[in-house]
Design an enzyme around this catalytic site. Structure first.
Site, PDB file in Angstrom:
ATOM      1  N   TYR A  50     105.435  15.556  30.658  1.00 60.16           N
ATOM      2  CA  TYR A  50     105.342  16.870  31.313  1.00 60.16           C
ATOM      3  C   TYR A  50     105.294  16.719  32.836  1.00 60.16           C
ATOM      4  O   TYR A  50     104.593  17.477  33.513  1.00 60.16           O
ATOM      5  CB  TYR A  50     104.103  17.608  30.807  1.00 60.16           C
ATOM      6  N   LYS A  60     103.584  20.089  17.725  1.00 56.52           N
ATOM      7  CA  LYS A  60     102.374  19.905  18.520  1.00 56.52           C
ATOM      8  C   LYS A  60     101.136  19.842  17.610  1.00 56.52           C
ATOM      9  O   LYS A  60     101.207  20.200  16.422  1.00 56.52           O
ATOM     10  CB  LYS A  60     102.273  21.051  19.542  1.00 56.52           C
ATOM     11  N   HIS A  72     107.655  21.613  20.738  1.00 60.37           N
ATOM     12  CA  HIS A  72     108.372  21.292  21.975  1.00 60.37           C
ATOM     13  C   HIS A  72     109.799  20.928  21.632  1.00 60.37           C
ATOM     14  O   HIS A  72     110.049  20.236  20.649  1.00 60.37           O
ATOM     15  CB  HIS A  72     107.717  20.091  22.686  1.00 60.37           C
ATOM     16  N   ASN A 117     101.681  26.626  21.179  1.00 54.68           N
ATOM     17  CA  ASN A 117     102.905  27.291  20.726  1.00 54.68           C
ATOM     18  C   ASN A 117     103.739  26.423  19.785  1.00 54.68           C
ATOM     19  O   ASN A 117     104.962  26.568  19.709  1.00 54.68           O
ATOM     20  CB  ASN A 117     103.710  27.790  21.927  1.00 54.68           C
ATOM     21  N   GLU A 148     113.241  12.143  27.689  1.00 57.06           N
ATOM     22  CA  GLU A 148     112.083  12.268  26.805  1.00 57.06           C
ATOM     23  C   GLU A 148     112.189  11.335  25.597  1.00 57.06           C
ATOM     24  O   GLU A 148     111.193  10.744  25.165  1.00 57.06           O
ATOM     25  CB  GLU A 148     111.939  13.728  26.359  1.00 57.06           C
TER      26      GLU A 148
HETATM   27  P1  IDP Z   1     108.726  25.217  26.930  1.00 60.97           P
HETATM   28  O1  IDP Z   1     107.830  24.378  26.035  1.00 60.97           O
HETATM   29  O2  IDP Z   1     109.150  26.486  26.245  1.00 60.97           O
HETATM   30  O3  IDP Z   1     109.855  24.432  27.517  1.00 60.97           O
HETATM   31  P2  IDP Z   1     107.448  25.026  29.543  1.00 60.97           P
HETATM   32  O4  IDP Z   1     107.531  26.063  30.604  1.00 60.97           O
HETATM   33  O5  IDP Z   1     108.230  23.770  29.747  1.00 60.97           O
HETATM   34  O6  IDP Z   1     107.814  25.716  28.145  1.00 60.97           O
HETATM   35  O7  IDP Z   1     105.901  24.672  29.382  1.00 60.97           O
HETATM   36  C1  IDP Z   1     105.499  23.531  28.647  1.00 60.97           C
HETATM   37  C2  IDP Z   1     104.345  23.923  27.749  1.00 60.97           C
HETATM   38  O8  IDP Z   1     103.222  24.283  28.553  1.00 60.97           O
HETATM   39  C3  IDP Z   1     104.591  25.168  26.888  1.00 60.97           C
HETATM   40  O9  IDP Z   1     105.290  24.883  25.709  1.00 60.97           O
HETATM   41  C4  IDP Z   1     103.167  25.636  26.617  1.00 60.97           C
HETATM   42  O10 IDP Z   1     102.552  24.815  25.618  1.00 60.97           O
HETATM   43  C5  IDP Z   1     102.497  25.348  27.960  1.00 60.97           C
HETATM   44  N1  IDP Z   1     102.556  26.497  28.868  1.00 60.97           N
HETATM   45  C6  IDP Z   1     103.628  26.964  29.533  1.00 60.97           C
HETATM   46  N2  IDP Z   1     103.339  28.020  30.309  1.00 60.97           N
HETATM   47  C7  IDP Z   1     102.015  28.238  30.134  1.00 60.97           C
HETATM   48  C8  IDP Z   1     101.099  29.208  30.683  1.00 60.97           C
HETATM   49  O11 IDP Z   1     101.454  30.071  31.497  1.00 60.97           O
HETATM   50  N3  IDP Z   1      99.806  29.110  30.267  1.00 60.97           N
HETATM   51  C9  IDP Z   1      99.386  28.167  29.387  1.00 60.97           C
HETATM   52  N4  IDP Z   1     100.215  27.226  28.864  1.00 60.97           N
HETATM   53  C10 IDP Z   1     101.515  27.264  29.218  1.00 60.97           C
HETATM   54 MG    MG Z   2     109.844  22.857  28.880  1.00 57.30          MG
END
Ligand code: IDP
Ligand code: MG
Length: 139
Positions: free
Chosen positions: A49, A9, A116, A113, A127
Site C-alpha cells: 500500500y 482480506k 483487494h 471491504n 504486487e
Molecule cells: P481499492 O481497494 O478499491 O483500490 P484504495 O483507494 O486503493 O481502494 O484504498 C485501499 C484500501 O484502503 C481500500 O480497499 C479500503 O480498505 C481502505 N480505504 C480506502 N479509502 C478509505 C477511507 O476513506 N477510509 C478508510 N479506509 C479506506
Molecule cells: Mg487501490
C-alpha cells in the site's frame, strides 16, 4: 495471460466468504494461478500500500489487514482481466458498491471491504512480485 493480485482480506476469511469470493472469479471464467493463506505484517503491507502511506486511514488499514490471515491469490484470464476483477469487486466503499458485486453484496464498511484487486496491469505485476516473487521466474 493477464494476471492480477487478489487479496481476500481478513474480514472475508473471518466471515467464511473466501469460497464465495473465489467462486465468483471461477464462475466468471477466470483462473486461479496461485493462492496462499498468509498473515501479513506491517512491512509487507507498507510496500503493498505504498501509495497510501500518507493517507489518514493508513494506520487503520494496516491494523485491519494484519489482524488475522488473508487469502492471497493470483488470478488470470484474457486481456482486460485486471479490470474484470475490479468490476466484480465493486466500488471501494461497499455502501456505494452495486448489488451483484462482492463489496455490494457483503460489505458495509469502507476499510473492511472484503477484497483487494490490483488497479492496473503495472500495479498487478508489482504486487504479484511482492507476494509471489517465485512466480516471476516461472512466467
Ligand atoms: P481499492 O481497494 O478499491 O483500490 P484504495 O483507494 O486503493 O481502494 O484504498 C485501499 C484500501 O484502503 C481500500 O480497499 C479500503 O480498505 C481502505 N480505504 C480506502 N479509502 C478509505 C477511507 O476513506 N477510509 C478508510 N479506509 C479506506
Ligand atoms: Mg487501490
Amino acid at each position: 495471460m493477464e494476471k492480477t493480485l487478489v487479496i481476500c482480506k481478513p474480514d472475508a476469511v473471518e466471515r467464511g466468504l473466501v469460497g464465495e469470493i473465489i467462486g465468483r472469479f471461477e464462475r466468471k471464467g477466470l483462473v486461479i494461478l496461485a493462492g496462499e493463506l498468509r498473515l501479513l505484517d506491517t512491512e509487507v503491507l507498507g510496500r503493498h500500500y505504498s501509495e497510501h502511506t500518507e493517507k489518514p486511514f493508513f494506520g487503520d488499514l494496516v491494523a485491519f489487514m494484519s489482524r488475522s490471515a488473508a487469502m492471497l491469490l493470483v488470478v488470470g484470464g484474457p486481456e482486460g482481466t485486471v479490470g474484470v476483477v475490479r468490476t466484480l469487486m465493486g466500488s471501494t466503499d461497499p455502501r456505494q458498491a452495486a448489488p451483484g458485486t462482492i463489496r455490494g453484496d457483503f460489505g458495509l464498511a469502507v476499510t473492511e471491504n472484503l477484497v483487494h484487486g490490483s488497479d492496473a496491469v503495472e500495479s498487478a505485476l508489482r504486487e504479484i512480485g511482492i507476494f509471489f516473487p517465485e512466480l516471476e521466474t516461472r512466467g
